[in-house]
Design a protein around this motif. Structure first.
Motif, PDB file in Angstrom:
ATOM      1  N   VAL A  64       0.840  -1.204   0.000  1.00  0.00           N
ATOM      2  CA  VAL A  64       0.000   0.000   0.000  1.00  0.00           C
ATOM      3  C   VAL A  64       0.873   1.251   0.000  1.00  0.00           C
ATOM      4  CG1 VAL A  64      -1.663   1.307   1.354  1.00  0.00           C
ATOM      5  CG2 VAL A  64      -1.948  -1.151   1.097  1.00  0.00           C
ATOM      6  N   LEU A  65       1.911   1.272   0.852  1.00  0.00           N
ATOM      7  CA  LEU A  65       2.780   2.452   0.912  1.00  0.00           C
ATOM      8  C   LEU A  65       3.500   2.651  -0.418  1.00  0.00           C
ATOM      9  CD1 LEU A  65       4.423   2.290   4.450  1.00  0.00           C
ATOM     10  CD2 LEU A  65       2.582   3.743   3.673  1.00  0.00           C
ATOM     11  N   LEU A  97       1.082   4.006  -3.029  1.00  0.00           N
ATOM     12  CA  LEU A  97       0.793   5.427  -2.807  1.00  0.00           C
ATOM     13  C   LEU A  97       1.973   6.275  -3.272  1.00  0.00           C
ATOM     14  CD1 LEU A  97      -0.987   5.273   0.647  1.00  0.00           C
ATOM     15  CD2 LEU A  97      -1.959   6.119  -1.478  1.00  0.00           C
ATOM     16  N   GLY A  99       1.772   8.996  -6.199  1.00  0.00           N
ATOM     17  CA  GLY A  99       2.187  10.374  -5.947  1.00  0.00           C
ATOM     18  C   GLY A  99       3.189  10.855  -6.970  1.00  0.00           C
ATOM     19  N   ARG A 120       1.639  14.068  -8.945  1.00  0.00           N
ATOM     20  CA  ARG A 120       2.073  15.376  -8.446  1.00  0.00           C
ATOM     21  C   ARG A 120       3.178  15.933  -9.324  1.00  0.00           C
ATOM     22  NH1 ARG A 120      -0.552  16.732  -3.802  1.00  0.00           N
ATOM     23  NH2 ARG A 120      -0.218  18.742  -4.761  1.00  0.00           N
ATOM     24  N   THR A 138       7.374  17.278  -3.588  1.00  0.00           N
ATOM     25  CA  THR A 138       6.432  16.203  -3.280  1.00  0.00           C
ATOM     26  C   THR A 138       6.881  14.887  -3.906  1.00  0.00           C
ATOM     27  OG1 THR A 138       4.738  17.902  -3.347  1.00  0.00           O
ATOM     28  CG2 THR A 138       3.990  15.641  -3.229  1.00  0.00           C
ATOM     29  N   MET A 165       9.420  13.347  -1.769  1.00  0.00           N
ATOM     30  CA  MET A 165       8.804  12.718  -0.590  1.00  0.00           C
ATOM     31  C   MET A 165       8.225  11.364  -0.956  1.00  0.00           C
ATOM     32  SD  MET A 165       6.840  15.728   1.371  1.00  0.00           S
ATOM     33  CE  MET A 165       7.414  17.384   1.290  1.00  0.00           C
ATOM     34  N   CYS A 166       7.678  11.245  -2.175  1.00  0.00           N
ATOM     35  CA  CYS A 166       7.123   9.961  -2.603  1.00  0.00           C
ATOM     36  C   CYS A 166       8.231   8.921  -2.749  1.00  0.00           C
ATOM     37  CB  CYS A 166       6.364  10.133  -3.909  1.00  0.00           C
ATOM     38  SG  CYS A 166       4.845  11.061  -3.695  1.00  0.00           S
ATOM     39  N   LEU A 196       8.775   7.551   0.565  1.00  0.00           N
ATOM     40  CA  LEU A 196       7.722   6.574   0.893  1.00  0.00           C
ATOM     41  C   LEU A 196       8.063   5.207   0.315  1.00  0.00           C
ATOM     42  CD1 LEU A 196       4.210   8.188   0.338  1.00  0.00           C
ATOM     43  CD2 LEU A 196       5.215   7.408   2.458  1.00  0.00           C
ATOM     44  N   ALA A 202       0.469   5.049   9.264  1.00  0.00           N
ATOM     45  CA  ALA A 202       1.412   5.094   8.146  1.00  0.00           C
ATOM     46  C   ALA A 202       0.689   5.343   6.836  1.00  0.00           C
ATOM     47  CB  ALA A 202       2.204   3.783   8.076  1.00  0.00           C
ATOM     48  N   VAL A 203      -0.429   4.638   6.609  1.00  0.00           N
ATOM     49  CA  VAL A 203      -1.150   4.795   5.342  1.00  0.00           C
ATOM     50  C   VAL A 203      -1.795   6.179   5.276  1.00  0.00           C
ATOM     51  CG1 VAL A 203      -3.083   3.942   3.976  1.00  0.00           C
ATOM     52  CG2 VAL A 203      -1.500   2.331   5.032  1.00  0.00           C
ATOM     53  N   ALA A 244       0.808   8.579   4.345  1.00  0.00           N
ATOM     54  CA  ALA A 244       1.180   8.468   2.932  1.00  0.00           C
ATOM     55  C   ALA A 244       0.127   9.115   2.049  1.00  0.00           C
ATOM     56  CB  ALA A 244       1.367   6.999   2.560  1.00  0.00           C
ATOM     57  N   VAL A 245      -1.163   8.920   2.397  1.00  0.00           N
ATOM     58  CA  VAL A 245      -2.229   9.574   1.625  1.00  0.00           C
ATOM     59  C   VAL A 245      -2.085  11.088   1.738  1.00  0.00           C
ATOM     60  CG1 VAL A 245      -4.712   9.949   1.499  1.00  0.00           C
ATOM     61  CG2 VAL A 245      -3.826   7.637   1.764  1.00  0.00           C
ATOM     62  N   VAL A 301       0.623  12.779   2.111  1.00  0.00           N
ATOM     63  CA  VAL A 301       1.753  13.271   1.320  1.00  0.00           C
ATOM     64  C   VAL A 301       1.307  13.611  -0.095  1.00  0.00           C
ATOM     65  CG1 VAL A 301       3.948  12.608   0.280  1.00  0.00           C
ATOM     66  CG2 VAL A 301       3.501  12.074   2.658  1.00  0.00           C
ATOM     67  N   ILE A 302       0.465  12.739  -0.691  1.00  0.00           N
ATOM     68  CA  ILE A 302       0.088  13.010  -2.077  1.00  0.00           C
ATOM     69  C   ILE A 302      -1.202  13.814  -2.167  1.00  0.00           C
ATOM     70  CG2 ILE A 302       1.283  10.976  -2.922  1.00  0.00           C
ATOM     71  CD1 ILE A 302      -1.301   9.561  -3.178  1.00  0.00           C
ATOM     72  N   PHE A 358      -2.079  16.564   0.150  1.00  0.00           N
ATOM     73  CA  PHE A 358      -1.935  17.964   0.572  1.00  0.00           C
ATOM     74  C   PHE A 358      -1.300  18.790  -0.540  1.00  0.00           C
ATOM     75  CE2 PHE A 358      -2.015  16.466   5.130  1.00  0.00           C
ATOM     76  CZ  PHE A 358      -3.190  17.129   5.434  1.00  0.00           C
ATOM     77  N   ALA A 360       2.399  18.354   3.572  1.00  0.00           N
ATOM     78  CA  ALA A 360       2.802  17.041   3.049  1.00  0.00           C
ATOM     79  C   ALA A 360       4.014  16.520   3.827  1.00  0.00           C
ATOM     80  CB  ALA A 360       3.117  17.148   1.562  1.00  0.00           C
ATOM     81  N   LEU A 412       4.327  13.196   6.059  1.00  0.00           N
ATOM     82  CA  LEU A 412       5.364  12.191   5.846  1.00  0.00           C
ATOM     83  C   LEU A 412       6.054  11.847   7.157  1.00  0.00           C
ATOM     84  CD1 LEU A 412       6.870  10.577   3.666  1.00  0.00           C
ATOM     85  CD2 LEU A 412       8.410  12.486   3.413  1.00  0.00           C
TER      86      LEU A 412
END
Lengths: 100, 184
Positions: A13-14, A17, A21, A25, A30, A33-34, A37, B20-21, B24-25, B27-28, B30, B36, B40
């Motif tokens: 899931v992480l 995401l 992202g 984005r 950003t 940051m992805c 993740l 955590a999830v 992560a949501v 982060v993408i 905001f 963001a 994180l």
């Protein structure tokens, strides 16, 4: 009982995401940051398998992944500072100075 | 009360996984990069908690020190420095890359399926072996240290050179164009 599969699904899931992202984005910060993740998802996998197989190698490689993530963040943010100096933007769609 | 004690690891796992999830949501989702980045930070701390749950205490400490302490400060510092919050951030749809994205998604699903199947059917090792070094039972930090400096000494040294190169690269990219023009 929390099994390795639980950790793998959380990591999936992480990771997903993070990839979403990076795709949707357009802000360079950003996107970085992805990337963090995604590397965190990889670390969860490494440590979950380390626990399952009783082998410390996974934890040692997670240390290496964290080191590389720190190096990547330093370089990426250095690029952002240079980019803002050059183009006054962090929008990736406006960054095409290397296009032929 | 006894139910709570029996299911304590599950409760902790699901709580940390939810944080955590959600981070992560965030982060993408905001638009403001500062929000963001703080989102994180929540993910980093939750992942550190999960490391403790997996008995990797040393990595939990490293996660908090390096990510929450170092990387996050770097991110926030650069966000403030370049005033990224005032910059527009328009979403861009995949367009003609969509077929490639679907193909990669299917490939990823297959790979993850194989991984989950392998994890469910693989022979589990003994987690206590994680603390056994040369017949002695050690703490997690000591065991990781033994493995790092005995079995992986060369990769450890190489990765330190990677860090050095990254440091020099960040300095070179962060300084002004030319000392003659910029007067740096």
């Amino acid at each position: 009982m929390i099994t390795t599969t639980h950790y793998l699904i959380l990591s999936l899931v992480l990771f997903t995401l993070g990839v979403i992202g990076m795709a949707v984005r357009r802000n360079f910060i950003t996107v970085l940051m992805c990337v963090e993740l995604i590397l965190n998802a990889a670390n969860i996998n490494l440590i979950a398998f380390s626990r399952q197989f009783g082998d410390l190698t996974g934890q040692v490689f997670a240390v290496f992944v964290i080191t590389i993530a720190a190096a990547e963040a330093a370089i990426g943010l250095g690029i952002i500072v240079a980019l803002v100096r050059l183009k006054q933007t962090t929008n990736l769609d406006q960054v095409n100075v290397m296009e032929g | 009360m006894s139910w709570l004690l029996v299911h304590f690891p599950q409760i902790v796992f699901y709580a940390l996984a939810a944080v955590a999830v959600a981070g992560a949501v965030g982060v993408i989702a905001f638009r403001n990069p500062v929000h963001a980045a703080l989102s994180l930070l929540g993910t980093f701390l939750a992942v550190a908690g999960l490391f403790v749950l997996m008995e990797a205490e040393f990595l939990a400490a490293v996660q908090i020190l390096v990510y929450a302490g170092g990387v996050m400060v770097l991110f926030l510092f650069v966000i403030m420095l370049v005033k990224a919050r005032t910059l527009p951030d328009e979403p861009q749809y995949l367009g003609r890359l969509a077929p490639a994205a679907v193909g990669l998604g299917v490939l990823l699903a297959v790979l993850v399926g194989v991984g989950v199947w392998g994890a469910a059917h693989g022979a589990p090792g003994d987690p206590a072996a994680l603390r056994q070094v040369q017949g002695a039972t050690l703490g997690n930090t000591e065991a990781v240290g033994w493995s790092l400096y005995r079995d992986y000494l060369l990769p450890f040294e190489v990765v330190s050179i990677v860090l050095l190169v990254a440091m020099i690269g960040a300095i070179v990219m962060g300084r002004k164009e030319s000392p003659k023009e910029g007067g740096a």
